[in-house]
Design an enzyme around this catalytic site. Structure first.
Site, PDB file in Angstrom:
ATOM      1  N   ASP A  82     -13.920  84.979  29.465  1.00 38.34           N
ATOM      2  CA  ASP A  82     -12.617  85.625  29.615  1.00 38.34           C
ATOM      3  C   ASP A  82     -12.675  87.060  30.137  1.00 38.34           C
ATOM      4  O   ASP A  82     -11.662  87.564  30.617  1.00 38.34           O
ATOM      5  CB  ASP A  82     -11.844  85.564  28.289  1.00 38.34           C
ATOM      6  CG  ASP A  82     -11.092  84.244  28.136  1.00 38.34           C
ATOM      7  OD1 ASP A  82     -10.756  83.643  29.174  1.00 38.34           O
ATOM      8  OD2 ASP A  82     -10.850  83.823  26.998  1.00 38.34           O
ATOM      9  N   TYR A  93      -4.264  81.477  25.904  1.00 37.39           N
ATOM     10  CA  TYR A  93      -4.570  81.960  24.550  1.00 37.39           C
ATOM     11  C   TYR A  93      -4.192  83.414  24.347  1.00 37.39           C
ATOM     12  O   TYR A  93      -4.314  84.227  25.257  1.00 37.39           O
ATOM     13  CB  TYR A  93      -6.066  81.819  24.258  1.00 37.39           C
ATOM     14  CG  TYR A  93      -6.437  80.539  23.546  1.00 37.39           C
ATOM     15  CD1 TYR A  93      -5.798  80.166  22.374  1.00 37.39           C
ATOM     16  CD2 TYR A  93      -7.436  79.718  24.036  1.00 37.39           C
ATOM     17  CE1 TYR A  93      -6.136  79.001  21.721  1.00 37.39           C
ATOM     18  CE2 TYR A  93      -7.778  78.537  23.385  1.00 37.39           C
ATOM     19  CZ  TYR A  93      -7.122  78.186  22.236  1.00 37.39           C
ATOM     20  OH  TYR A  93      -7.457  77.031  21.593  1.00 37.39           O
ATOM     21  N   HIS A 112     -13.404  72.389  21.439  1.00 34.48           N
ATOM     22  CA  HIS A 112     -14.069  73.481  22.154  1.00 34.48           C
ATOM     23  C   HIS A 112     -14.575  74.503  21.150  1.00 34.48           C
ATOM     24  O   HIS A 112     -14.108  74.563  20.017  1.00 34.48           O
ATOM     25  CB  HIS A 112     -13.117  74.135  23.153  1.00 34.48           C
ATOM     26  CG  HIS A 112     -11.828  74.600  22.546  1.00 34.48           C
ATOM     27  ND1 HIS A 112     -10.773  73.748  22.305  1.00 34.48           N
ATOM     28  CD2 HIS A 112     -11.433  75.809  22.102  1.00 34.48           C
ATOM     29  CE1 HIS A 112      -9.774  74.418  21.760  1.00 34.48           C
ATOM     30  NE2 HIS A 112     -10.147  75.667  21.617  1.00 34.48           N
ATOM     31  N   HIS A 120     -15.062  78.532  20.408  1.00 35.55           N
ATOM     32  CA  HIS A 120     -14.801  79.925  20.768  1.00 35.55           C
ATOM     33  C   HIS A 120     -15.980  80.752  20.284  1.00 35.55           C
ATOM     34  O   HIS A 120     -16.356  80.660  19.115  1.00 35.55           O
ATOM     35  CB  HIS A 120     -13.551  80.455  20.075  1.00 35.55           C
ATOM     36  CG  HIS A 120     -12.285  79.797  20.524  1.00 35.55           C
ATOM     37  ND1 HIS A 120     -11.627  80.175  21.664  1.00 35.55           N
ATOM     38  CD2 HIS A 120     -11.545  78.808  19.976  1.00 35.55           C
ATOM     39  CE1 HIS A 120     -10.537  79.434  21.805  1.00 35.55           C
ATOM     40  NE2 HIS A 120     -10.466  78.589  20.798  1.00 35.55           N
ATOM     41  N   ASP A 164     -23.704  99.070  17.812  1.00 40.75           N
ATOM     42  CA  ASP A 164     -24.871  99.934  17.946  1.00 40.75           C
ATOM     43  C   ASP A 164     -24.886 100.853  16.724  1.00 40.75           C
ATOM     44  O   ASP A 164     -24.286 101.921  16.716  1.00 40.75           O
ATOM     45  CB  ASP A 164     -24.770 100.729  19.257  1.00 40.75           C
ATOM     46  CG  ASP A 164     -25.989 101.620  19.478  1.00 40.75           C
ATOM     47  OD1 ASP A 164     -26.833 101.722  18.561  1.00 40.75           O
ATOM     48  OD2 ASP A 164     -26.080 102.213  20.571  1.00 40.75           O
ATOM     49  N   ASP A 215     -26.107 103.475  14.109  1.00 39.46           N
ATOM     50  CA  ASP A 215     -26.956 104.676  14.055  1.00 39.46           C
ATOM     51  C   ASP A 215     -26.938 105.162  12.608  1.00 39.46           C
ATOM     52  O   ASP A 215     -26.174 106.053  12.256  1.00 39.46           O
ATOM     53  CB  ASP A 215     -26.407 105.778  14.972  1.00 39.46           C
ATOM     54  CG  ASP A 215     -26.920 105.656  16.385  1.00 39.46           C
ATOM     55  OD1 ASP A 215     -27.497 104.602  16.730  1.00 39.46           O
ATOM     56  OD2 ASP A 215     -26.744 106.619  17.151  1.00 39.46           O
ATOM     57  N   GLU A 269     -38.497  92.298  19.001  1.00 40.12           N
ATOM     58  CA  GLU A 269     -37.452  91.559  19.713  1.00 40.12           C
ATOM     59  C   GLU A 269     -37.788  90.077  19.874  1.00 40.12           C
ATOM     60  O   GLU A 269     -36.889  89.275  20.117  1.00 40.12           O
ATOM     61  CB  GLU A 269     -37.219  92.173  21.099  1.00 40.12           C
ATOM     62  CG  GLU A 269     -36.475  93.497  21.053  1.00 40.12           C
ATOM     63  CD  GLU A 269     -36.209  94.058  22.438  1.00 40.12           C
ATOM     64  OE1 GLU A 269     -35.285  94.877  22.571  1.00 40.12           O
ATOM     65  OE2 GLU A 269     -36.936  93.705  23.382  1.00 40.12           O
ATOM     66  N   GLU A 302     -40.169  94.060  22.536  1.00 37.20           N
ATOM     67  CA  GLU A 302     -40.253  95.453  22.099  1.00 37.20           C
ATOM     68  C   GLU A 302     -40.229  95.563  20.578  1.00 37.20           C
ATOM     69  O   GLU A 302     -39.589  94.774  19.888  1.00 37.20           O
ATOM     70  CB  GLU A 302     -39.083  96.244  22.691  1.00 37.20           C
ATOM     71  CG  GLU A 302     -39.234  96.485  24.180  1.00 37.20           C
ATOM     72  CD  GLU A 302     -38.115  97.357  24.712  1.00 37.20           C
ATOM     73  OE1 GLU A 302     -38.349  98.542  24.946  1.00 37.20           O
ATOM     74  OE2 GLU A 302     -36.999  96.834  24.897  1.00 37.20           O
ATOM     75  N   ASP A 360     -34.167 102.885  17.668  1.00 38.76           N
ATOM     76  CA  ASP A 360     -32.714 102.854  17.881  1.00 38.76           C
ATOM     77  C   ASP A 360     -32.351 101.411  18.226  1.00 38.76           C
ATOM     78  O   ASP A 360     -32.611 100.953  19.338  1.00 38.76           O
ATOM     79  CB  ASP A 360     -32.334 103.804  19.006  1.00 38.76           C
ATOM     80  CG  ASP A 360     -30.821 103.871  19.195  1.00 38.76           C
ATOM     81  OD1 ASP A 360     -30.095 103.209  18.421  1.00 38.76           O
ATOM     82  OD2 ASP A 360     -30.373 104.578  20.114  1.00 38.76           O
ATOM     83  N   HIS A 370     -13.285  74.831  17.403  1.00 40.49           N
ATOM     84  CA  HIS A 370     -11.856  74.499  17.403  1.00 40.49           C
ATOM     85  C   HIS A 370     -11.672  73.020  17.743  1.00 40.49           C
ATOM     86  O   HIS A 370     -11.940  72.604  18.873  1.00 40.49           O
ATOM     87  CB  HIS A 370     -11.127  75.382  18.414  1.00 40.49           C
ATOM     88  CG  HIS A 370      -9.645  75.412  18.223  1.00 40.49           C
ATOM     89  ND1 HIS A 370      -8.810  76.189  18.996  1.00 40.49           N
ATOM     90  CD2 HIS A 370      -8.839  74.762  17.341  1.00 40.49           C
ATOM     91  CE1 HIS A 370      -7.565  76.005  18.602  1.00 40.49           C
ATOM     92  NE2 HIS A 370      -7.555  75.137  17.610  1.00 40.49           N
TER      93      HIS A 370
HETATM   94 CU   LIG Z   1      -9.190  77.071  20.694  1.00 40.79          CU
END
Ligand SMILES: [Cu+2]
Length: 809
Positions: A413, A494, A542, A544, A551, A553, A594, A693, A699, A710
């Site tokens: 979207d 939607y 479907h 969603h 982020d 800190d 990671e 990493e 950080d 749904h």
């Molecule tokens: Cu839906």
């Protein structure tokens, strides 16, 4: 300096005409997202009401580095780009498919280190840059390319370079395989078999215009690819939908409801639209009643033959309307329901120019972009930065089914643009009537669109106590007031309501709720893909999945993600006489690389996922941090489909519940609006962010998914309701403070009592509302509802705004 001033209505002006397309008209796609017709709606504008008109304002301690581009800034960037001969740009108003033109200009977030130097040290304000997305149509192989333009304002020092710093695609560019409009081609082919279409779909058509008056023909998104004789072909599958029918409403008026996505007709066409020469495009097949015909001739022969399996199409009717059912009134329901009022006016400070807010120990800045709408930055609580950035990255709606249109649909979207379709909120429904509004501003197709009240900010009573305890001698309790920051985006069928709520205990809730019309399927041979919810209608299943970047800190920003899992264990203790006991304990796991940065929630809600700073334990030796807890509806969902053939390499952020990576300015967003053009070679490939990493005391950035699986049922007719279509994440202090920070709150009470009477009441300085509430001041006039304000940017004449708004949305 804080001041408290009274000013009237926050600038909410505008007028509106005509009907919108659901996505930007500059975006060339096969077919289009279903339309939102509201013809001949009157030109309106919103204003605000409150019991008082006091709006405490403040001056942000630092200028907002993420402030969205002003109209003048956008105009200057657009003019600068037009001056670059090498780009060979054509004004959008004059541009065709074979021209180069400007899609979007938006603010580019500055480098985090520069912002922190500015906010936390003696650094100067980071230089301001724009990101400009350009469509290069003047070539056999059209593409979109992102450029970084700056510094701003435009001077001789300003340059434009491909924005390779924040995109993973080579040269920050992506191929576009549908630069040329294909709708007329689909229509022509359909008209070529008008006799069959008329018969199967039970309509009378004399001309191709009749066909287009009755039907819309659209389908898969993104486009599909097939390899034929070693050559990659671009494939589109479409089907017929009824154009929005006029329905006679209860009051006898004719209303055009937006029910197109509930009218699939069950006739599907497959097209090869490879290349830019539409004379080389071709019909590649027809699907009807679960039978596939490779040619029109084959289909025609079958249709002409006795015993052809003719289905009943879906018809429009009152069932598509969202109006009240006539002749039923629930007891007492004609009386006005409860409402919230704000007896002493607004209780938070706002810098409306810098989009900065202070409330009960929280401070934060707001930004807004065309792709993803509202984002929050530099969220502090009680003087500490908790979160550097919090915002939605992408919203996927991934369908499935036995027909090629449902199977081939995975909407991304942000391509359509959450910011583009962030609508003006309806006071008293989307927000309390006293909510404070901020405008959005997006700059697409050389037009700046300002949506009044795109963001509402208001305090709300949660309706239950934040804290309470009763004893034989007292009851103590605390009011649960939250500050809510909300936006509502209607992206095609939607409607998404995004709410960031701040609570007095330091909790931040991220919530997404969905309403509007589902995209349904024709019900035939697809029992396993959705319930039958109307005569010939499947509530097409479907997923969603909405990805959010948080982020964190925590206490300076060197952080670690720790997972504390509550798990069963069988264990003998020193005191248990050698007998094993079945019990439970906490199992700790740290995510330090990671390589383990993609995670799922454990069953039974067993995982406590906490972002901590291990260098700054509290005085009890515990790590201070913030915990993430899924909450409400389908929280923590990710896309079910493994290795989605639709999303290809563009869906890396949909495969897991949450992710943790090391922060890089080059890994700004989990997705790109333009990945939809070529998901096999996306503009941003989230998977590349995971490259081994170390993320222990670094950080780190967390990316989590909200959403729902749904499976629409009859309760989704006519519209999905937000009571169940919702998903939230709680971000909450975990050993961060030595006790509950909400003990600072004034609006609490202790009622002391003896055996049969109250002896004293402690109110801690809280003040009961006094005087009388004039409900008239708390009503809102719906005839003041407003559309957007649109200003043409090239050529730019701010004193003579050219308003090309197509509709109130
Ligand atoms: Cu839906």
């Amino acid at each position: 300096m804080r001041t408290s001033i009274a000013f009237a209505i926050l600038g909410l002006l505008g007028s509106a005409l005509a009907a919108p397309m659901p996505k930007a008209d500059w975006v060339k796609k096969p077919g289009y997202r279903p339309k939102m017709h509201q013809p001949s709606r009157r030109a309106l504008y919103v204003d605000q009401v409150a019991e008082t008109t006091t709006y405490p304002t403040t001056t942000a301690p630092k200028e907002n580095p993420w402030l969205y581009l002003s109209n003048d800034e956008a105009a200057a960037v657009i003019l600068y780009l037009h001056d670059q001969d090498v780009l060979n740009l054509t004004a959008v108003d004059d541009a065709g498919a074979w021209d180069n033109s400007i899609l979007v200009v938006d603010v580019s977030p500055p480098k985090k280190a520069d912002v922190k130097a500015y906010f936390d040290g003696n650094g100067t304000k980071p230089e301001r840059y724009a990101v400009a997305s350009l469509m290069f149509g003047a070539t056999e192989e059209p593409f979109v390319q992102d450029f970084l333009v700056g510094p701003l304002p435009i001077t001789n020092a300003t340059t434009f370079v491909p924005d390779t710093g924040s995109n993973t695609a080579a040269n920050a560019s992506i191929r576009v395989y549908d630069a040329d409009a294909s709708y007329d081609y689909y229509s022509d082919v359909a008209w070529g078999m008008a006799d069959i279409v008329s018969d199967l779909l039970n309509v009378t058509m004399d001309t191709e215009d009749d066909l287009n008056d009755i039907f819309s023909i659209w389908g898969i998104d993104p486009l599909w690819r097939e390899t034929v004789d070693g050559e990659e072909r671009v494939i589109s599958w479409v089907q017929f939908w009824l154009n929005e029918p006029e329905i006679t409403a209860d009051d006898g008026t004719q209303v055009t409801f937006d029910g197109q996505t509930l009218t699939p007709q069950g006739l599907y066409l497959k097209f090869d639209i490879t290349g830019r020469d539409s004379s080389l495009w071709s019909l590649k097949g027809i699907l009807y009643a679960d039978e596939f015909y490779e040619t029109e001739d084959e289909f025609r022969a079958a249709w002409s033959a006795p015993g052809f399996n003719k289905l009943i199409p879906n018809y429009a009717g009152e069932w598509l309307g969202t109006d009240k059912v006539p002749n039923v009134t629930l007891p007492l329901e004609t009386l006005p329901p409860p409402m919230q009022v704000q007896p002493a006016g607004q209780r938070f400070y706002i810098d409306p120019d810098q989009k900065y807010v202070e409330w009960m120990g929280f401070t934060f800045y707001l930004s807004f972009t065309r792709d993803t709408g509202m984002s929050l930055y530099d969220i502090n609580f009680q003087g500490d930065r908790i979160i550097y950035e919090l915002g939605m990255q992408e919203a996927v709606a991934h369908y499935a089914g036995n027909d090629p249109v449902q199977s081939g649909t995975a909407y991304l979207d942000s391509y359509y643009g959450f910011g583009m379709y962030t609508v003006t909120q309806v006071p008293g429904f989307d927000m309390p009537t006293y909510g404070t509004c901020l405008d959005s501003n997006v700059h697409a197709s050389e037009v700046s669109k300002q949506h009044p009240c795109a963001i509402s900010i208001f305090e709300s009573d949660a309706g239950y106590a934040l804290q309470r305890h009763s004893t034989s001698s007292y009851v103590s309790t605390t009011k649960n007031i939250a500050l809510v920051v909300r936006s509502v985006a209607t992206v095609g069928n939607y409607d998404y309501t995004t709410s960031y709520s701040f609570f007095l205990d330091g909790t931040i809730e991220v919530m997404i709720q969905a309403s509007g019309y589902i995209q349904s399927a024709y019900y035939y041979a697809n029992e396993g893909y959705g319930y039958k919810i109307h005569d010939n209608l499947s509530g097409s299943m479907h997923d969603h999945s909405l990805n959010y970047k948080v982020d964190f800190d925590i206490l300076g920003g060197k952080n670690t993600m720790i997972k504390h899992s509550v798990e069963p264990v069988t264990k003998a203790f020193k005191w248990s006489n050698g007998v094993e006991r079945n019990t439970m304990h906490i199992v700790e796991k740290e995510i330090v690389n990671e390589d383990h940065g993609k995670q799922f929630w454990g069953a039974n809600g067993k995982d406590h996922v906490i972002v901590v700073n291990k260098d700054t334990p509290n005085k009890y030796g515990e790590y201070r941090g913030y915990r993430m807890s899924p909450s409400k509806g389908g929280a923590g969902m990710h896309v079910t489909i493994a290795n989605s053939t639709n999303l290809a390499n563009a869906g890396g952020f949909t495969t897991h519940a949450y992710y943790v990576t090391k922060h890089h300015d080059s890994e700004t967003r989990a997705a790109s609006a333009w990945s939809d053009y070529d998901p096999w070679n996306p503009m941003r490939d989230f998977n590349t962010y995971f490259d081994g990493e170390d993320i222990e005391q670094e950080d780190i950035v967390v990316w989590f998914n909200l959403g729902m699986h749904h499976v629409p049922h009859t309760g989704d007719i006519p519209n999905t309701v937000m009571t169940t279509a919702q998903s939230a994440m709680l971000l909450t202090p975990n050993n961060y403070f030595l006790s509950d920070p909400s003990r600072q709150v004034t609006n609490m009470m202790r009622i002391n009592y003896g055996a049969d009477n109250v002896s004293t009441v402690d109110t801690f300085g809280s003040v009961a509302p006094n005087g009388t509430i004039n409900l008239e001041n708390n009503l809102w006039d719906p005839y003041t509802y407003s559309g957007d304000v649109a200003v043409r940017k090239f050529p730019y004449d701010p004193t003579n705004p050219y308003n090309d708004t197509e509709s109130i949305v």
